[in-house]
Scaffold this motif. Structure first.
Motif, PDB file in Angstrom:
ATOM      1  N   ALA A 103       3.982   3.285 -19.293  1.00  0.00           N
ATOM      2  CA  ALA A 103       4.561   3.806 -18.052  1.00  0.00           C
ATOM      3  C   ALA A 103       3.547   3.777 -16.919  1.00  0.00           C
ATOM      4  CB  ALA A 103       5.061   5.230 -18.286  1.00  0.00           C
ATOM      5  N   GLN A 104       2.288   4.079 -17.228  1.00  0.00           N
ATOM      6  CA  GLN A 104       1.249   4.042 -16.204  1.00  0.00           C
ATOM      7  C   GLN A 104       1.020   2.623 -15.690  1.00  0.00           C
ATOM      8  OE1 GLN A 104      -2.054   5.886 -18.217  1.00  0.00           O
ATOM      9  NE2 GLN A 104      -1.471   7.967 -17.568  1.00  0.00           N
ATOM     10  N   ARG A 105       1.074   1.649 -16.606  1.00  0.00           N
ATOM     11  CA  ARG A 105       0.917   0.257 -16.178  1.00  0.00           C
ATOM     12  C   ARG A 105       2.058  -0.157 -15.263  1.00  0.00           C
ATOM     13  NH1 ARG A 105      -0.623  -0.815 -21.619  1.00  0.00           N
ATOM     14  NH2 ARG A 105       1.491  -1.588 -22.014  1.00  0.00           N
ATOM     15  N   ASP A 106       3.269   0.292 -15.570  1.00  0.00           N
ATOM     16  CA  ASP A 106       4.412  -0.048 -14.722  1.00  0.00           C
ATOM     17  C   ASP A 106       4.252   0.528 -13.323  1.00  0.00           C
ATOM     18  OD1 ASP A 106       5.523  -1.374 -16.849  1.00  0.00           O
ATOM     19  OD2 ASP A 106       6.836   0.282 -17.457  1.00  0.00           O
ATOM     20  N   VAL A 107       3.743   1.762 -13.245  1.00  0.00           N
ATOM     21  CA  VAL A 107       3.545   2.392 -11.926  1.00  0.00           C
ATOM     22  C   VAL A 107       2.475   1.650 -11.137  1.00  0.00           C
ATOM     23  CG1 VAL A 107       2.772   4.484 -10.743  1.00  0.00           C
ATOM     24  CG2 VAL A 107       4.333   4.655 -12.697  1.00  0.00           C
ATOM     25  N   LEU A 108       1.370   1.285 -11.809  1.00  0.00           N
ATOM     26  CA  LEU A 108       0.305   0.548 -11.125  1.00  0.00           C
ATOM     27  C   LEU A 108       0.793  -0.820 -10.658  1.00  0.00           C
ATOM     28  CD1 LEU A 108      -2.870   1.301 -13.280  1.00  0.00           C
ATOM     29  CD2 LEU A 108      -2.444   1.998 -10.922  1.00  0.00           C
ATOM     30  N   ALA A 109       1.661  -1.464 -11.482  1.00  0.00           N
ATOM     31  CA  ALA A 109       2.139  -2.805 -11.142  1.00  0.00           C
ATOM     32  C   ALA A 109       3.128  -2.788  -9.985  1.00  0.00           C
ATOM     33  CB  ALA A 109       2.785  -3.449 -12.368  1.00  0.00           C
ATOM     34  N   THR A 110       3.692  -1.639  -9.690  1.00  0.00           N
ATOM     35  CA  THR A 110       4.665  -1.562  -8.587  1.00  0.00           C
ATOM     36  C   THR A 110       4.099  -0.762  -7.420  1.00  0.00           C
ATOM     37  OG1 THR A 110       5.672   0.342  -9.717  1.00  0.00           O
ATOM     38  CG2 THR A 110       6.660  -1.818 -10.106  1.00  0.00           C
ATOM     39  N   GLU A 111       4.076   0.548  -7.571  1.00  0.00           N
ATOM     40  CA  GLU A 111       3.622   1.390  -6.472  1.00  0.00           C
ATOM     41  C   GLU A 111       2.134   1.177  -6.178  1.00  0.00           C
ATOM     42  OE1 GLU A 111       4.640   5.440  -7.198  1.00  0.00           O
ATOM     43  OE2 GLU A 111       6.671   4.963  -7.896  1.00  0.00           O
ATOM     44  N   GLY A 112       1.319   1.014  -7.243  1.00  0.00           N
ATOM     45  CA  GLY A 112      -0.118   0.841  -7.030  1.00  0.00           C
ATOM     46  C   GLY A 112      -0.435  -0.427  -6.271  1.00  0.00           C
ATOM     47  N   ILE A 113       0.174  -1.543  -6.676  1.00  0.00           N
ATOM     48  CA  ILE A 113      -0.067  -2.809  -5.979  1.00  0.00           C
ATOM     49  C   ILE A 113       0.424  -2.745  -4.538  1.00  0.00           C
ATOM     50  CG2 ILE A 113       0.609  -5.241  -5.895  1.00  0.00           C
ATOM     51  CD1 ILE A 113      -1.427  -4.702  -8.012  1.00  0.00           C
ATOM     52  N   ALA A 114       1.589  -2.135  -4.318  1.00  0.00           N
ATOM     53  CA  ALA A 114       2.115  -2.007  -2.955  1.00  0.00           C
ATOM     54  C   ALA A 114       1.181  -1.170  -2.084  1.00  0.00           C
ATOM     55  CB  ALA A 114       3.505  -1.384  -3.001  1.00  0.00           C
ATOM     56  N   ASN A 115       0.648  -0.092  -2.645  1.00  0.00           N
ATOM     57  CA  ASN A 115      -0.272   0.757  -1.895  1.00  0.00           C
ATOM     58  C   ASN A 115      -1.561   0.003  -1.568  1.00  0.00           C
ATOM     59  OD1 ASN A 115      -1.196   3.602  -1.029  1.00  0.00           O
ATOM     60  ND2 ASN A 115      -2.792   2.992  -2.470  1.00  0.00           N
ATOM     61  N   ALA A 116      -2.091  -0.760  -2.560  1.00  0.00           N
ATOM     62  CA  ALA A 116      -3.322  -1.518  -2.332  1.00  0.00           C
ATOM     63  C   ALA A 116      -3.115  -2.628  -1.318  1.00  0.00           C
ATOM     64  CB  ALA A 116      -3.814  -2.093  -3.658  1.00  0.00           C
ATOM     65  N   MET A 117      -1.966  -3.305  -1.349  1.00  0.00           N
ATOM     66  CA  MET A 117      -1.682  -4.365  -0.372  1.00  0.00           C
ATOM     67  C   MET A 117      -1.595  -3.797   1.041  1.00  0.00           C
ATOM     68  SD  MET A 117      -1.410  -7.384  -1.878  1.00  0.00           S
ATOM     69  CE  MET A 117      -0.268  -8.407  -0.959  1.00  0.00           C
ATOM     70  N   GLY A 118      -1.176  -2.510   1.160  1.00  0.00           N
ATOM     71  CA  GLY A 118      -1.096  -1.884   2.479  1.00  0.00           C
ATOM     72  C   GLY A 118      -2.444  -1.659   3.109  1.00  0.00           C
ATOM     73  N   GLU A 119      -3.513  -1.720   2.316  1.00  0.00           N
ATOM     74  CA  GLU A 119      -4.865  -1.544   2.840  1.00  0.00           C
ATOM     75  C   GLU A 119      -5.417  -2.822   3.459  1.00  0.00           C
ATOM     76  OE1 GLU A 119      -6.557   1.324   2.808  1.00  0.00           O
ATOM     77  OE2 GLU A 119      -4.901   2.392   1.860  1.00  0.00           O
ATOM     78  N   LEU A 120      -4.713  -3.959   3.302  1.00  0.00           N
ATOM     79  CA  LEU A 120      -5.230  -5.242   3.778  1.00  0.00           C
ATOM     80  C   LEU A 120      -4.632  -5.619   5.125  1.00  0.00           C
ATOM     81  CD1 LEU A 120      -4.912  -7.257   0.413  1.00  0.00           C
ATOM     82  CD2 LEU A 120      -6.882  -5.941   1.230  1.00  0.00           C
ATOM     83  N   ASP A 121      -5.373  -6.481   5.846  1.00  0.00           N
ATOM     84  CA  ASP A 121      -4.821  -7.040   7.079  1.00  0.00           C
ATOM     85  C   ASP A 121      -3.847  -8.150   6.717  1.00  0.00           C
ATOM     86  OD1 ASP A 121      -6.335  -9.772   7.183  1.00  0.00           O
ATOM     87  OD2 ASP A 121      -7.887  -8.276   6.780  1.00  0.00           O
ATOM     88  N   ASP A 122      -3.132  -8.641   7.724  1.00  0.00           N
ATOM     89  CA  ASP A 122      -2.064  -9.622   7.461  1.00  0.00           C
ATOM     90  C   ASP A 122      -2.598 -10.886   6.802  1.00  0.00           C
ATOM     91  OD1 ASP A 122      -0.307  -7.855   8.538  1.00  0.00           O
ATOM     92  OD2 ASP A 122      -0.244  -8.803  10.529  1.00  0.00           O
TER      93      ASP A 122
END
Length: 318
Positions: A243-262
């Motif tokens: 379950a933790q891997r699923d959360v990281l693969a969805t919400e975690g990746i989306a949150n990390a991508m939000g830290e990047l420029d375009d």
């Protein structure tokens, strides 16, 4: 003959085998078995060098079936002798002879009397090759030896172990496993790694196990080893980790991508997250470099920096 060997029985009445080169005939009892077959082939006359070469030339030049019969029948006793060497693998003697006969016929078909080699020497390779293949396919459900070195190890390990036991000085002739010193000796002689010797010995010492047995004759359900195997997918800690891997693969990746420029987000997406319908990935470094008007090395540097920033963001999210 092949059908008879497969069942270790012979047809009713008599089996007449005519000797085309000596005008002899051989009959077997009406209720013959494998022992009768072995006794019969041991009475078949051997060919002289001149007779063998003559039959070989007739087969090669004229495709003479009678000549092929002479060569095969006179060497059936060789197959019986070689097949007896493989009885230790627990396979039916008749089946071993059957496979060896196939190898003998292949050898006769390819035999060239002008090479100066007797058929008995030439045929041994083909007979053993067919028996080896049969043993490897039928000794265990899972094929054990796939490479040339593994096949050599498989067929030499038993004889090596028997040799060590016969030379044992401590009286421990019933010890099954190789000692560390014996493993080193076998590995050196057969030119394989000691780990491969230990692995092959372990695999040969075990047997096939039916995980899911069939119902008993009285209709009652029987439980096999499969009923006692743990289901790791429903183990609590494994379920939490999944379950933790699923959360990281969805919400975690989306949150990390939000830290990047375009630009960094586009590069990471193309390089790591994009999968086309044909299974291929996104754009290459050179394609991205051409699009942004920079070098491929600069795109790689941006990618490395973006991945470092995403790893940090994922660690904080977790």
């Amino acid at each position: 003959m092949s059908a008879a060997l497969a069942t270790n029985t012979f047809p009713a009445a008599t089996l007449a085998v005519t000797n085309p080169w000596a005008s002899r005939s051989l009959t077997l009892p009406s209720l013959g078995n494998l022992d009768a077959y072995i006794s019969a082939v041991n009475r078949m006359p051997m060919l002289t060098l001149e007779e063998e070469q003559s039959a070989g030339r007739r087969l090669r030049d004229d495709n003479d079936i009678d000549a092929a019969g002479q060569l095969v029948m006179s060497h059936l006793r060789l197959v019986v002798s070689i097949a007896r060497q493989y009885l230790g693998y627990g396979l039916p003697h008749g089946d071993l002879i059957q496979e060896g006969n196939v190898g003998l016929m292949k050898a006769v078909k390819r035999f060239d009397p002008e090479q100066g080699v007797r058929l008995v020497s030439y045929a041994m390779h083909w007979i053993k090759a067919e028996i080896h293949e049969y043993v490897l396919k039928n000794w265990r459900m899972v094929k054990m030896a796939t490479t040339k070195a593994q096949r050599k190890l498989f067929f030499n390990l038993r004889s090596k172990k028997q040799g060590f036991r016969s030379e044992a000085l401590d009286g421990d002739t019933h010890r099954e496993a190789f000692s560390d010193g014996e493993v080193e000796i076998v590995a050196r002689e057969l030119k394989v790694k000691p780990e491969e010797v230990r692995e092959m010995e372990t695999r040969m010492s075990g047997g096939d196990v039916v995980l899911d047995p069939s119902p008993s004759d009285d209709g009652e359900e029987r439980f096999g080893p499969i009923a006692f195997l743990a289901d790791a997918t429903h183990e609590p800690s494994a379920m939490i980790e999944s379950a933790q891997r699923d959360v990281l693969a969805t919400e975690g990746i989306a949150n990390a991508m939000g830290e990047l420029d375009d630009r960094s987000r586009r590069i990471v997406t193309e390089r790591w997250l994009k999968v086309n319908d044909d299974g291929s990935g996104g754009m290459t470094l050179h394609e991205l470099a051409a699009e942004y008007g920079v070098s491929a090395e600069r795109v790689r540097q941006i990618e490395v920096a973006a991945m470092k920033k995403m790893r940090k963001a994922l660690a904080e999210f977790a």
